[in-house]
Design an enzyme around this catalytic site. Structure first.
Site, mmCIF file in Angstrom:
data_model
loop_
_atom_site.group_PDB
_atom_site.id
_atom_site.type_symbol
_atom_site.label_atom_id
_atom_site.label_comp_id
_atom_site.label_asym_id
_atom_site.label_seq_id
_atom_site.Cartn_x
_atom_site.Cartn_y
_atom_site.Cartn_z
ATOM 1 N N GLU A 59 8.359 -4.537 10.748
ATOM 2 C CA GLU A 59 9.092 -3.436 10.463
ATOM 3 C C GLU A 59 9.468 -2.462 11.210
ATOM 4 O OE1 GLU A 59 6.450 -1.395 7.426
ATOM 5 O OE2 GLU A 59 7.578 0.502 7.618
ATOM 6 N N ASP B 232 0.860 -1.152 0.013
ATOM 7 C CA ASP B 232 0.002 0.103 -0.046
ATOM 8 C C ASP B 232 0.826 1.267 0.110
ATOM 9 O OD1 ASP B 232 0.940 -0.321 2.586
ATOM 10 O OD2 ASP B 232 -1.194 0.053 3.403
ATOM 11 N N SER B 233 2.313 1.174 0.088
ATOM 12 C CA SER B 233 3.115 2.131 -0.237
ATOM 13 C C SER B 233 3.060 2.744 -1.548
ATOM 14 C CB SER B 233 4.508 1.587 -0.027
ATOM 15 O OG SER B 233 4.828 0.530 -0.807
ATOM 16 N N LYS C 166 -1.931 -9.303 2.517
ATOM 17 C CA LYS C 166 -1.294 -9.030 3.849
ATOM 18 C C LYS C 166 -1.989 -7.766 4.676
ATOM 19 C CE LYS C 166 2.599 -6.061 3.580
ATOM 20 N NZ LYS C 166 2.130 -4.878 4.553
ATOM 21 N N ASP D 8 -1.511 -6.078 -0.504
ATOM 22 C CA ASP D 8 -1.546 -5.485 0.660
ATOM 23 C C ASP D 8 -3.068 -4.961 0.926
ATOM 24 O OD1 ASP D 8 -0.148 -4.764 2.801
ATOM 25 O OD2 ASP D 8 0.935 -3.190 2.036
ATOM 26 N N GLU E 75 -2.206 -5.633 8.486
ATOM 27 C CA GLU E 75 -1.249 -4.845 9.508
ATOM 28 C C GLU E 75 -2.056 -5.224 10.887
ATOM 29 O OE1 GLU E 75 -0.830 -0.820 8.724
ATOM 30 O OE2 GLU E 75 0.522 -1.371 6.892
HETATM 31 O O1 KIV Z 1 3.400 -1.149 1.578
HETATM 32 C C1 KIV Z 1 4.742 -1.550 1.721
HETATM 33 O O2 KIV Z 1 5.550 -1.358 0.893
HETATM 34 C C2 KIV Z 1 4.777 -2.384 2.690
HETATM 35 C C3 KIV Z 1 6.421 -2.648 3.000
HETATM 36 C C4 KIV Z 1 7.003 -1.574 3.829
HETATM 37 C C5 KIV Z 1 6.559 -4.028 3.843
HETATM 38 O O3 KIV Z 1 3.896 -2.748 3.493
#
Ligand code: KIV
Length: 270
Positions: free
Chosen positions: A182, A44-45, A113, A83, A115
């Site tokens: 992280e 989600d980055s 994924k 994510d 969180e």
């Molecule tokens: O969204 C992302 O890039 C992440 C990584 C930092 C693991 O969750």
């Protein structure tokens, strides 16, 4: 057929480091796939590095699925983890299941994924029982940035470190197949990694994790707003892009591009 999650657990049992990177588009995914990475995360980055938002919070599920689908098209042999965006798995277990299902059915990802620690374990159990593999993510969880008050190292005190270890064990018990750690101290990630049967994938968590993940734009020098301490820039693609684009601009302005070799004519030479 892409690698399965079993490959990552076999790698942990053989002590072979797992290498992951983020990707958000088809062209990058093809390159990563050709090189032979163990898995790709459509992180989600993408909210910051592709869409220009300040945090991961504004990313919508439709935006994330669009990018997941394009990565999957380029990643023929590589496991793709999607994510799940902010709030897409917190409203209820049913909503989480429906949204995770969209990432597999519409996005084509092989796993998702999420969180969080104890509060998402019931959700993890339900997704896993329905055939959706789940990667956990603890330590610094960027979707909670407004609560954490900044991108700070987590687990520095004994109490925090043991809370993070408890979360890792709870996620493993709930059925997660791997966990991203992280921004946590090396000693803490070492302890977690030795206690878990499933692989740990670190970002800013030191060398003792079973694998590493980095944001592709950071390691390639494409994202220039800031460089986190935990990253290493291997090339400066932003500089190379600037060079190529400036050359193109100069040649158009001075009329040296296009020349005959880039042009077509209807007049045939006999
Ligand atoms: O969204 C992302 O890039 C992440 C990584 C930092 C693991 O969750």
């Amino acid at each position: 057929m892409p690698n399965s999650i079993n490959k990552l657990s076999e790698m942990k049992s053989h002590g072979e480091p797992i290498v992951m990177v983020t990707a958000y588009d088809y062209t990058s995914a093809r390159i990563i796939n050709d090189i032979g990475f163990d898995a790709i995360l459509v992180g989600d980055s993408l909210s910051q590095v592709m869409l220009g938002n300040d945090t991961t919070v504004p990313l919508t599920i439709d935006e994330a699925i669009l990018h997941t689908r394009s990565v999957v098209r380029g990643a023929a042999n590589t496991h793709v983890v999607a994510d799940m965006p902010f709030l897409s798995y917190n409203l209820s277990i049913d909503t989480a299941l429906m949204n995770a299902g969209r990432f597999l059915q519409e996005g084509g990802a092989q796993s998702v994924k999420l969180e969080g620690g104890h509060h998402i374990c019931k959700t993890v159990e339900q997704l896993v029982s329905c055939g959706i593999p789940v990667m956990g993510h603890i330590g610094l969880t960027p979707q909670s940035i407004n609560q954490l008050g900044g991108y700070k190292v987590q687990g520095k005190s004994k109490e925090q470190a043991s809370r993070i270890l408890d979360e890792a064990l709870a996620l493993e018990n709930a059925g997660a197949y791997a966990i991203v750690l992280e921004l946590i101290p090396v000693e803490v990630s070492k302890q977690i990694t030795s206690k878990l049967k499933i692989p740990t994938i670190g970002i800013g968590a030191g060398i003792e994790c079973d694998g590493q993940i980095q944001v592709m734009h950071d390691i390639l020098g494409l994202f220039e707003l800031f460089t986190p301490k935990h990253t290493k820039q291997y090339v400066n693609l932003a500089e190379q892009m600037r060079f190529g684009l400036k050359e193109y601009m100069r040649e158009v302005k001075d009329k040296s591009f296009p020349n005959n070799s880039h042009s077509f004519t209807s007049i045939q030479n006999s």
